[in-house]
Write a protein that holds these residues in place. Structure first.
Motif, short mmCIF file in Angstrom:
data_model
loop_
_atom_site.label_atom_id
_atom_site.label_comp_id
_atom_site.label_asym_id
_atom_site.label_seq_id
_atom_site.Cartn_x
_atom_site.Cartn_y
_atom_site.Cartn_z
N ARG A 100 0.86 -1.18 0.00
CA ARG A 100 0.00 0.00 0.00
C ARG A 100 0.89 1.23 0.00
NH1 ARG A 100 0.20 2.64 4.78
NH2 ARG A 100 1.21 1.46 6.41
N PRO A 117 0.49 -6.96 5.50
CA PRO A 117 0.56 -8.41 5.78
C PRO A 117 -0.38 -9.17 4.86
CG PRO A 117 -0.49 -7.22 7.57
CD PRO A 117 0.14 -6.20 6.70
N VAL A 118 0.19 -10.10 4.07
CA VAL A 118 -0.58 -10.73 3.00
C VAL A 118 -1.84 -11.41 3.52
CG1 VAL A 118 -0.50 -12.46 1.20
CG2 VAL A 118 1.46 -11.02 1.59
N GLU A 169 2.21 9.45 7.50
CA GLU A 169 3.58 8.95 7.33
C GLU A 169 4.36 9.83 6.37
OE1 GLU A 169 2.62 5.10 6.07
OE2 GLU A 169 2.48 4.28 8.09
N LEU A 173 -4.61 -11.71 6.46
CA LEU A 173 -5.11 -11.03 7.64
C LEU A 173 -5.47 -12.02 8.72
CD1 LEU A 173 -7.30 -8.00 6.70
CD2 LEU A 173 -5.11 -8.09 7.78
N VAL A 194 -6.16 -9.65 1.46
CA VAL A 194 -5.42 -8.68 2.26
C VAL A 194 -6.34 -7.77 3.07
CG1 VAL A 194 -3.63 -6.95 2.19
CG2 VAL A 194 -3.78 -8.63 0.39
N ARG A 195 -7.46 -7.37 2.45
CA ARG A 195 -8.30 -6.37 3.09
C ARG A 195 -9.25 -7.00 4.09
NH1 ARG A 195 -9.75 -1.96 0.03
NH2 ARG A 195 -8.00 -1.10 -1.12
N TRP A 243 -3.37 2.61 14.40
CA TRP A 243 -3.71 3.86 13.72
C TRP A 243 -2.83 4.11 12.52
CZ3 TRP A 243 -0.25 7.93 13.32
CH2 TRP A 243 0.92 7.83 14.08
N ARG A 244 -1.63 3.46 12.49
CA ARG A 244 -0.77 3.82 11.39
C ARG A 244 -1.25 3.22 10.07
NH1 ARG A 244 4.49 5.78 11.94
NH2 ARG A 244 4.88 6.45 14.05
N LEU A 245 -1.81 2.02 10.14
CA LEU A 245 -2.20 1.37 8.90
C LEU A 245 -3.32 2.10 8.21
CD1 LEU A 245 -0.73 -1.52 9.60
CD2 LEU A 245 -2.46 -2.23 8.02
N ARG A 246 -4.23 2.70 8.95
CA ARG A 246 -5.34 3.39 8.30
C ARG A 246 -5.30 4.84 8.75
NH1 ARG A 246 -5.28 -0.26 5.59
NH2 ARG A 246 -5.81 -2.34 6.22
N ALA A 247 -5.13 5.74 7.81
CA ALA A 247 -5.18 7.15 8.18
C ALA A 247 -6.60 7.54 8.58
CB ALA A 247 -4.74 8.01 7.01
N ALA A 288 -14.49 -1.52 14.15
CA ALA A 288 -13.94 -2.86 14.22
C ALA A 288 -12.57 -2.93 13.58
CB ALA A 288 -14.88 -3.83 13.48
N TYR A 330 -12.85 -1.62 4.05
CA TYR A 330 -13.56 -2.89 4.20
C TYR A 330 -14.31 -3.23 2.92
CZ TYR A 330 -12.98 -3.69 9.23
OH TYR A 330 -12.48 -3.97 10.45
N THR A 367 0.61 6.48 4.16
CA THR A 367 -0.53 7.34 4.49
C THR A 367 -0.06 8.78 4.59
OG1 THR A 367 -0.10 7.01 6.82
CG2 THR A 367 -1.69 5.55 5.78
N LEU A 420 -6.77 -2.20 13.65
CA LEU A 420 -5.48 -2.68 13.18
C LEU A 420 -4.37 -1.69 13.45
CD1 LEU A 420 -6.64 -4.09 9.81
CD2 LEU A 420 -5.70 -5.42 11.64
#
Lengths: 350, 233
Positions: free
Chosen positions: A152, A203-204, A158, A206, B62-63, B11-15, B6, B32, A155, B9
Motif C-alpha cells: 500500500r 501483511p498478505v 507517514e 489477515l 489482504v483487506r 492507527w498507522r495502517l489506516r489514516a 472494528a 472494508y 498514508t 489494526l
C-alpha cells in the motif's frame, strides 16, 4: 547555533518542522543520545543484565520496576526512551547567515513537497524516455506486474513525517495519483527503488487471530467454544462433534426460542456454508439485545467455534463471507436540536 | 467518546480515524470490502474467468471484510432481489409481517400456476412456468423501464428530459410501481398476497397496469425526444 534576527512571512506561518527558534540544536541532541546510552548501560548494570544486549523492552521493564507509578495515563508515567523518539524531528534552519534560503523552492512555502513532486515527475519522464527508446529499437516492453494487493502507499501522516512538513489532503492525493501513474507504465521497473520508498508491505494474510485447538470432554467428544456479540447482545456457543444437528439456546430449542425463520436461517448460516449441518450439536447462552441481535451474536459465536474444526482455507473462506467480523453498527444517538438521529423538527414558516 | 470501529489494526495502517459521532456509513473503515456469501464462488479452482477475478481474490485476502447482514445467507432460499422487495414492502420496521406476506405471495403464485398446469392439455404443460422465483424475476425484468424522465429547469421553464437509467434505478422503479399498484388500485378487502400474485402473473405475461405504466413512460420519453440535448451528463 544561529539566532533568528529577522523573520520572513514564510516562517511566520505555522510549520511543523520549523516551529519557533530551533529548540533542539544538533549538538544538544547528540549529547542527549550519549547520555541515553550511558544511562542504558548503568541501568543494565543495576539490573544485573548484560549492557550490550539491553533492548528497549528491558529498559521499559526496568523503569517500571524501579519507579512504580499508580498514574492511569501511560504517558504520565516515568519513561526512558531514545532521544529521537522523545524530541520530535525538526528541520534545521533553512537559510544561511545572510538570510538567503538554501533550497530554491523555499518561497513556495512547501519546499519539500514541491521538490518531491518535481523529482517524481522527473522519474516519470525518464521512464517514458526509456520506453520510447525500447519502442524505437523494437524491443519488447517488460510487463512484469507488481503485486498491487500486497503493498500500500504511505498514508498522509507517514508522508508528513517523512517530509517534516504539513500537507493538505489535496496535495497528498495529487502525489498518490502521480505515483500510480508512474507505476502504471510498463517500464516502471527501472525506478523500482524510488517507488519502494513510498510503498509499504501489507501483511498478505489477515489471519492474525490464533485458532484454538479442540478440547475433549468426558465421553471423548470433541468440542470448542466461541463468543460473539452484536449491538448489545452477548452470546457464547459450545459446538460438539458427532452430533445430530440439535441446537439449544438458553435451555430451549431454537424452534421455540426463535419463532422467526430469518433468525433460524442466520443460526444455520455458518453450518450451511461449511456443509456441516447434521454433524454438529450446539449449546448456546445469549443475553441482551433484541431478537435479531441475539441471532447475529450466536451466529458469530458459532462461526468462531467452528474455526477449530475446519482447515485454514475454509477459515479464510468464512472470513471472506463475512461470518467472522463483529458487526460494528449500533443505534445512532439522538442529537440536540433534532428529533431523532437524522430527523429534524418540522419546519414551520412562522 | 464513541468506541473505535472494528478496524482495530493500529492507527498507522489506516489514516482513517473514526469520527467523534459514528454515522451510518462510516462505522466501517472505507477499506472494508463487501462479503461474498455464495459457496460456489469459493470452490472455483485457479483457472478462473479473467485476471480481474484473480486480482479481486488477492485483494480480498489482504483487506478486512464487513460482516454479512442478517438478511443475507448462503442458503438456497435467500435471494437478494426478494429481500430488497421485502424491505420495500415493509412498513415501520415490521420485517416479520413483510416476510410472511412475501412467502404467502410466492405460495399463491405457485398454487395458481399448478392449477393452470393441471388443467392444461398435454402439449401446453411444458410452457407453463411453475417456479415462483423465476416468475418473480421475469415479471420484474418485464416491468423495468429502459429510459426515464427527469426535470431540467432551463430559462425559467421546467422540461421533462429523457435520460438513461442505471440498473439500480430501473429495479427500484419496477418494484415501487408494483407495490403502489397493489396498495392503491385494488379493492379494499383483497389481501396483499393475492393482489401481488395477480400483478406478478400479469407482468410475467407482459400485461397488466404496471406494464402499461412502463409503456406510457416510454411514450412520454419518445415524445420529449426533442429536449434530449438539455442533458449535460
Amino acid at each position: 547555533t544561529l539566532r533568528l534576527i529577522c523573520t520572513t512571512t514564510a516562517v511566520q506561518r505555522k510549520n511543523v518542522g520549523a516551529s519557533g527558534p530551533e529548540k533542539y540544536t544538533e549538538a544538544f541532541i547528540k549529547k542527549q543520545i550519549e547520555e541515553f546510552n550511558l544511562g542504558k548501560r548503568h541501568l543494565a548494570n543495576m539490573m544485573g543484565e548484560d549492557p550490550e544486549t539491553f533492548t528497549q523492552e528491558d529498559i521499559d521493564r526496568a523503569i517500571a520496576y524501579l519507579f512504580p507509578s499508580g498514574l492511569f495515563d501511560k504517558q504520565a508515567r516515568p519513561m526512558m526512551k531514545h532521544p529521537t523518539e522523545v524530541f520530535p524531528a525538526q528541520r534545521k534552519i533553512q537559510w544561511g547567515e545572510d538570510g538567503r534560503p538554501f533550497h530554491f523552492l523555499f518561497y513556495t512555502g512547501k519546499q519539500s513537497y514541491y521538490s518531491l513532486m518535481h523529482e517524481t515527475y522527473e522519474k516519470f519522464l525518464n521512464v517514458q524516455k526509456h520506453q520510447d527508446q525500447l519502442i524505437a529499437q523494437d524491443l519488447p516492453l517488460q510487463k512484469e506486474k507488481r503485486n498491487l494487493a500486497g503493498s500500500r502507499w504511505l498514508t498522509k501522516i507517514e508522508l508528513e513525517e517523512m517530509l517534516l512538513e504539513k500537507l493538505s489532503d489535496d496535495d497528498y492525493s495529487r502525489f498518490i495519483q502521480l505515483l500510480q501513474k508512474l507505476v502504471a507504465l510498463p517500464c516502471a521497473d527501472i525506478e523500482e527503488n524510488y517507488i519502494q520508498k513510498f510503498s509499504k508491505e501489507v501483511p498478505v494474510q489477515l489471519q492474525k487471530v490464533v485458532i484454538e485447538p479442540l478440547q475433549y470432554d468426558e465421553q471423548g467428544v470433541a468440542f470448542s467454544t466461541g463468543e460473539g456479540k452484536r449491538k448489545s447482545a452477548r452470546a457464547t456457543a459450545v459446538v460438539y462433534d458427532n452430533g445430530t444437528g440439535k441446537i439449544t439456546v438458553n435451555g430451549t430449542d431454537i424452534l421455540h426460542y426463535f419463532p422467526v425463520l430469518q433468525d433460524r436461517e442466520q443460526l444455520l448460516f455458518p453450518f450451511q456454508f461449511l456443509g456441516r449441518i447434521g454433524k454438529h450439536d450446539m449449546v448456546c447462552t445469549v443475553s441482551g439485545g433484541g431478537r435479531s441481535a441475539q441471532a447475529g451474536a450466536i451466529r458469530l459465536a458459532s462461526a468462531k467455534a467452528l474455526r477449530s474444526f475446519v482447515t485454514e482455507k475454509e477459515v479464510e473462506f468464512m472470513r471472506q463471507a463475512g461470518l467472522l467480523t463483529v458487526d460494528p453498527r449500533v443505534k445512532e444517538r439522538k442529537k440536540p436540536g433534532q428529533e431523532g438521529p437524522r430527523r429534524k423538527f418540522t419546519w414551520k414558516k412562522r | 467518546m464513541a468506541a473505535p470501529s472494528a478496524a482495530g489494526l493500529g492507527w498507522r495502517l489506516r489514516a482513517w480515524l473514526p469520527r467523534i459521532m459514528p454515522v451510518r456509513w462510516n462505522r466501517y473503515n472505507p477499506s472494508y470490502l463487501e462479503p461474498e456469501v455464495k459457496k460456489e464462488s469459493y470452490q472455483k479452482p485457479l483457472e478462473e474467468l479473467t485476471e480481474e477475478e484473480r486480482e479481486q481474490r488477492e485483494l480480498k485476502a489482504v483487506r478486512p471484510i464487513k460482516a454479512a447482514p442478517p438478511t443475507l445467507s448462503s442458503s438456497v432460499f435467500s435471494d437478494p432481489m426478494i429481500s430488497k422487495f421485502t424491505n420495500m414492502m415493509m412498513k415501520s420496521g415490521n420485517k416479520v409481517l413483510a416476510r410472511s406476506l412475501m412467502s404467502q405471495t410466492l405460495e399463491a403464485i405457485k398454487r395458481k400456476q399448478l392449477e393452470k398446469y393441471h388443467k392444461a392439455p398435454e402439449n401446453e404443460k411444458e410452457t407453463i412456468e411453475c417456479n415462483p422465483y423465476v416468475i418473480f424475476h421475469q415479471a420484474l425484468k418485464n416491468c423495468q423501464p429502459i429510459i426515464g424522465l427527469t426535470n431540467i429547469t432551463k430559462g425559467g421553464k421546467t422540461y421533462q428530459v429523457p435520460v438513461p437509467l442505471t440498473d439500480n434505478r430501473k429495479r427500484f422503479l419496477a418494484m415501487k410501481w408494483l407495490i403502489t399498484e397493489c396498495r392503491e388500485n385494488k379493492h379494499r378487502r383483497t389481501m396483499m398476497p393475492e393482489k401481488l400474485s395477480q400483478e406478478l402473473l400479469l407482468a410475467f405475461n407482459n400485461e397488466g397496469p404496471v406494464i402499461k405504466k412502463k409503456h406510457v413512460l416510454h411514450k412520454m420519453a419518445e415524445a420529449n425526444r426533442a429536449y434530449a440535448h438539455f442533458r449535460w451528463w
